[in-house]
Design a protein around this motif. Structure first.
Motif, mmCIF file in Angstrom:
data_model
loop_
_atom_site.group_PDB
_atom_site.id
_atom_site.type_symbol
_atom_site.label_atom_id
_atom_site.label_comp_id
_atom_site.label_asym_id
_atom_site.label_seq_id
_atom_site.Cartn_x
_atom_site.Cartn_y
_atom_site.Cartn_z
ATOM 1 N N ASN A 25 0.839 -1.189 0.000
ATOM 2 C CA ASN A 25 0.000 0.000 0.000
ATOM 3 C C ASN A 25 0.883 1.251 0.000
ATOM 4 O O ASN A 25 1.721 1.411 0.875
ATOM 5 N N VAL A 27 0.409 4.280 0.826
ATOM 6 C CA VAL A 27 0.339 5.129 2.016
ATOM 7 C C VAL A 27 1.146 4.521 3.155
ATOM 8 O O VAL A 27 1.870 5.216 3.873
ATOM 9 N N HIS A 28 1.062 3.190 3.292
ATOM 10 C CA HIS A 28 1.850 2.534 4.341
ATOM 11 C C HIS A 28 3.348 2.731 4.079
ATOM 12 O O HIS A 28 4.116 3.000 5.007
ATOM 13 N N LEU A 31 4.385 6.059 5.158
ATOM 14 C CA LEU A 31 4.492 6.168 6.617
ATOM 15 C C LEU A 31 5.777 5.537 7.126
ATOM 16 O O LEU A 31 6.423 6.063 8.027
ATOM 17 N N VAL A 34 8.493 7.928 6.757
ATOM 18 C CA VAL A 34 8.511 8.926 7.828
ATOM 19 C C VAL A 34 9.260 8.370 9.037
ATOM 20 O O VAL A 34 10.076 9.062 9.660
ATOM 21 N N PHE A 38 12.640 9.806 10.927
ATOM 22 C CA PHE A 38 12.719 10.083 12.360
ATOM 23 C C PHE A 38 13.924 9.401 12.981
ATOM 24 O O PHE A 38 14.641 9.990 13.787
ATOM 25 N N ALA A 61 10.475 14.965 6.948
ATOM 26 C CA ALA A 61 9.234 14.424 7.503
ATOM 27 C C ALA A 61 8.108 15.448 7.435
ATOM 28 O O ALA A 61 6.968 15.125 7.135
ATOM 29 N N MET A 65 7.528 14.632 2.828
ATOM 30 C CA MET A 65 6.651 13.466 2.904
ATOM 31 C C MET A 65 5.179 13.856 2.976
ATOM 32 O O MET A 65 4.317 13.122 2.517
ATOM 33 N N VAL A 66 4.882 15.030 3.552
ATOM 34 C CA VAL A 66 3.488 15.475 3.560
ATOM 35 C C VAL A 66 3.012 15.688 2.132
ATOM 36 O O VAL A 66 1.897 15.292 1.759
ATOM 37 N N LEU A 69 2.424 12.296 0.536
ATOM 38 C CA LEU A 69 1.134 11.744 0.968
ATOM 39 C C LEU A 69 -0.017 12.452 0.258
ATOM 40 O O LEU A 69 -0.987 11.822 -0.172
ATOM 41 N N TYR B 131 0.197 15.136 9.854
ATOM 42 C CA TYR B 131 -0.001 13.728 9.492
ATOM 43 C C TYR B 131 -1.298 13.158 10.055
ATOM 44 O O TYR B 131 -2.020 12.456 9.358
ATOM 45 N N VAL B 134 -4.157 14.360 7.881
ATOM 46 C CA VAL B 134 -4.143 13.792 6.529
ATOM 47 C C VAL B 134 -4.544 12.323 6.579
ATOM 48 O O VAL B 134 -5.385 11.859 5.804
ATOM 49 N N TRP B 138 -7.690 10.305 5.021
ATOM 50 C CA TRP B 138 -7.492 9.277 4.007
ATOM 51 C C TRP B 138 -8.069 7.929 4.451
ATOM 52 O O TRP B 138 -8.757 7.260 3.682
ATOM 53 N N ILE B 157 0.371 23.331 4.880
ATOM 54 C CA ILE B 157 1.612 23.521 4.133
ATOM 55 C C ILE B 157 1.768 24.993 3.772
ATOM 56 O O ILE B 157 2.846 25.570 3.882
#
Lengths: 172, 329
Positions: A25, A27-28, A31, A34, A38, A61, A65-66, A69, B131, B134, B138, B157
Motif C-alpha cells: 500500500n 500510504v503505508h 508512513l 517517515v 525520524f 518528515a 513526505m506530507v 502523501l 499527518y 491527513v 485518508w 503547508i
C-alpha cells in the motif's frame, strides 16, 4: 548507552526500510519512510548534530513526505493498481541490478577501511568552539561552501520557475 | 543519573497534569466566553456556573460506542488520532513555564528541557502534526473526511512557511534558537514592540495551523459535516479534540515566550506571569473566533500565498534595517 541507542535506532531503521520497500500500500510505504526519517534524525542527535536532526524532521518528515502523501491521496492510488504490469517488471529488473551495484559499492567502502582513516577537522571540541552545532554548520556553510550554497539556491529557483511554467494553463 | 530520571519524571507528570487541567477548563472558558459574546449564558447546567461541564463531556465521550467504518484502512485509522495528539504533547517539552525554583534544596527548572535549538524543535514537531489530519482523512474512506484532510494539509503547508519566516525576525533579534535565551533577550523591551509585524503574521498563521476560525475550513460543517474526523467517535474523537486544545496551549505558550517576554514581569512570581500572559493569548484566540466569519477556500489560499508570505519575507528584510537604526547591532 550510546551504543545501545545506536543499535535500537539502527534496527528500527532497517525494519522500517524493509517495510517501506515490501509494502503493497503506497500510504503505508510513505508512513514507513517517515519512520526512517525520524530514526535518522535520532542518529543525528546521537552524533551531537541537533541542528541537522531538526532540519531533517522539518524538511523531510514535515514538508516533503506530507507532499508525497498529498499526491498519493489525490491520485487515490490503490494497492491493486500497482502490481505486476509489464512496465513494472522492467523497472524491477533494473532496480535489482542497481541496488546490487550500490550494495557492492557500500561494501567496498566499508571493507576498504574508509572509516578508519584520519579524523576530519570537525571534532566535538572544534564544534563546541564555534558555540554549538548550529553555529558550526552556519560558519562552514557561509564561508567555505558559500559558492555551492548559492548555486543550490539558483537550482532550486529554476525548479520553482519550472513548476510554475508547467502548471500555467496557457503561456502568453 | 537516578536523581535526574526521577526529577524528569516528576516534572513530566506535573507539566502534563497541569496542561491537561488547564486544557479541560479552556474548553469550558471557550464556550462560556463565546456565549457571553453572543449574549447567551453558555453551559450552566452541570455544577455551579457549569464548572463540571468538561468532566461530564469527558465521561460522555468515554462511554460512547467506538465505531470503525467497515471500509476504513484499520491500522491507519487507529493510529491517526495518536499522530495528531503526540506532536501536540511533544511541543510542551521545550516551553519554558518559569525559571529555576528551589524545591527540597534542589534547583529545579520549571520546564522539561532548554535545548539550544528550541525554536527549530517546536517548528519541526508542529510540522508533523499535519499527518494525523491527513491520515484521518485518508483512512476513513469517506468523501467528507478525504476532502477535509486534503483541505487541511494544503492549508497547513501554505501557512507553515509564513509561520517559520515570522520567527526568523525573533531569532535575528535574540541571536539564539534557545527559548530561555530568547526570554533573556527580552529583558529591556518585549519583542511584540520591535517585532510587531512578525507577531501579527505569526499569530495569524498559527490560528490557521490550528484550524480555528476564521481558518476552520477543514471542518466547515455546512459543506463537509465535520471534515477529517467525520467518521471518528468516542475516545478517538476525543483525542483529536485533546490534540487541538493542547496545541492551543502550546501556541499560546510559544507566543508568550517569543513575543511577550515569557515569565518576566514585576511583583508576581514568574510562573503567575507566564500563566496570565498565556491565558491572555488564549482569550485573544477565542475572541477572534467569536468575531470573524469563515474564509472562502480561494480567499484562504490567496491570503496565505499573496499577502502573508510576502509580508513575512518583508519582515525578514526589514528586521536588520530596524536593528541597525535602533542600535541592536
Amino acid at each position: 548507552m550510546e551504543l545501545l541507542l545506536f543499535y535500537i535506532f539502527g534496527g528500527v531503521a532497517v525494519l522500517a526500510s524493509l517495510g517501506l520497500v515490501t509494502g503493497k500500500n503506497p500510504v503505508h510505504s510513505a508512513l514507513f519512510m517517515v519512520v526512517v526519517f525520524f530514526v535518522i534524525a535520532a542518529l543525528f542527535v546521537l552524533l551531537g548534530a541537533e541542528f541537522l536532526a531538526a532540519a531533517q524532521i522539518l524538511v523531510y518528515a514535515g514538508a516533503i513526505m506530507v507532499l508525497f502523501l498529498f499526491v498519493i491521496m489525490l491520485l487515490r492510488l490503490q494497492p491493486e493498481e500497482l502490481r505486476n504490469t509489464s512496465r513494472h517488471a522492467f523497472q524491477k529488473f533494473f532496480g535489482i541490478v542497481l541496488s546490487l551495484v550500490l550494495m557492492a559499492q557500500i561494501a567496498l567502502i566499508v571493507r576498504g577501511g574508509f572509516f578508519k582513516g584520519a579524523k576530519g577537522n570537525y571534532t566535538p571540541e572544534v564544534v563546541s568552539g564555534f558555540g554549538g552545532n548550529t553555529e558550526a554548520v552556519a560558519a562552514v556553510l557561509f564561508t567555505d561552501y558559500l559558492f555551492p550554497f548559492e548555486l543550490t539556491s539558483l537550482i532550486l529557483l529554476m525548479a520553482m520557475v519550472g513548476a510554475v511554467v508547467l502548471t500555467k494553463k496557457e503561456l502568453k | 543519573m537516578t536523581e535526574f530520571i526521577i526529577i524528569m519524571l516528576v516534572k513530566m507528570f506535573v507539566i502534563f497534569g497541569a496542561v491537561m487541567l488547564t486544557m479541560t477548563y479552556i474548553t469550558l472558558a471557550e464556550r462560556k466566553i463565546l456565549g457571553y459574546m453572543q449574549i447567551r449564558p453558555g453551559p450552566n447546567r452541570v455544577g455551579p456556573w457549569g464548572l463540571l461541564q468538561p468532566i461530564a463531556d469527558g465521561i460522555k465521550l468515554f462511554l460512547k460506542e467506538d465505531i470503525i467504518p467497515d471500509k476504513a484502512s484499520k491500522v491507519v485509522f487507529v493510529i491517526a488520532p495518536a499522530m495528531a495528539l503526540i506532536p501536540a504533547v511533544m511541543t510542551l517539552a521545550v516551553i519554558p513555564f518559569g525559571p529555576a525554583v528551589t524545591i527540597m534544596g534542589r534547583q529545579v527548572d520549571v520546564y522539561m528541557a532548554d535545548v539550544n535549538i528550541g525554536i527549530l524543535y517546536i517548528f519541526a514537531v508542529s510540522s508533523i502534526g499535519v499527518y494525523g489530519i491527513v491520515l484521518a482523512g485518508w483512512s476513513s474512506e469517506s468523501k467528507y473526511s478525504l476532502l477535509g484532510g486534503l483541505r487541511s494539509s494544503a492549508q497547513m503547508i501554505s501557512y507553515e512557511l509564513s509561520m517559520g519566516f515570522a520567527l526568523v525576525g525573533v531569532i535575528m533579534m535574540s541571536q539564539s534558537l534557545s527559548m530561555v535565551k530568547i526570554i533573556e533577550a527580552q529583558k529591556g523591551v518585549w519583542f511584540i514592540v520591535p517585532q510587531f509585524f512578525g507577531f501579527i503574521i505569526y499569530i495569524t498563521a498559527a490560528i490557521a495551523e490550528l484550524n480555528r476560525t476564521p481558518f476552520d475550513l477543514p471542518e466547515g460543517e455546512s459543506e463537509l459535516v465535520a471534515g477529517y474526523f467525520t467518521e471518528y467517535s468516542s475516545m478517538k474523537y476525543a483525542m483529536f479534540m485533546l490534540g487541538e486544545y493542547i496545541n492551543i496551549i502550546s501556541v499560546s505558550g510559544i507566543v508568550t515566550t517569543l513575543y511577550l517576554g515569557g515569565w518576566s514581569g514585576p511583583i508576581l512570581p514568574p510562573l503567575a506571569w507566564f500563566m496570565i500572559k498565556l491565558l491572555a493569548v488564549v482569550f485573544f484566540m477565542i475572541w477572534v473566533r467569536a468575531t470573524y466569519p469563515r474564509f472562502r477556500y480561494d480567499q484562504l489560499m490567496t491570503f496565505g500565498w499573496k499577502v502573508l508570505l510576502p509580508a513575512s519575507i518583508a519582515n525578514i528584510l526589514l528586521t536588520p534595517v530596524f536593528m541597525k537604526i535602533f542600535g541592536y547591532l
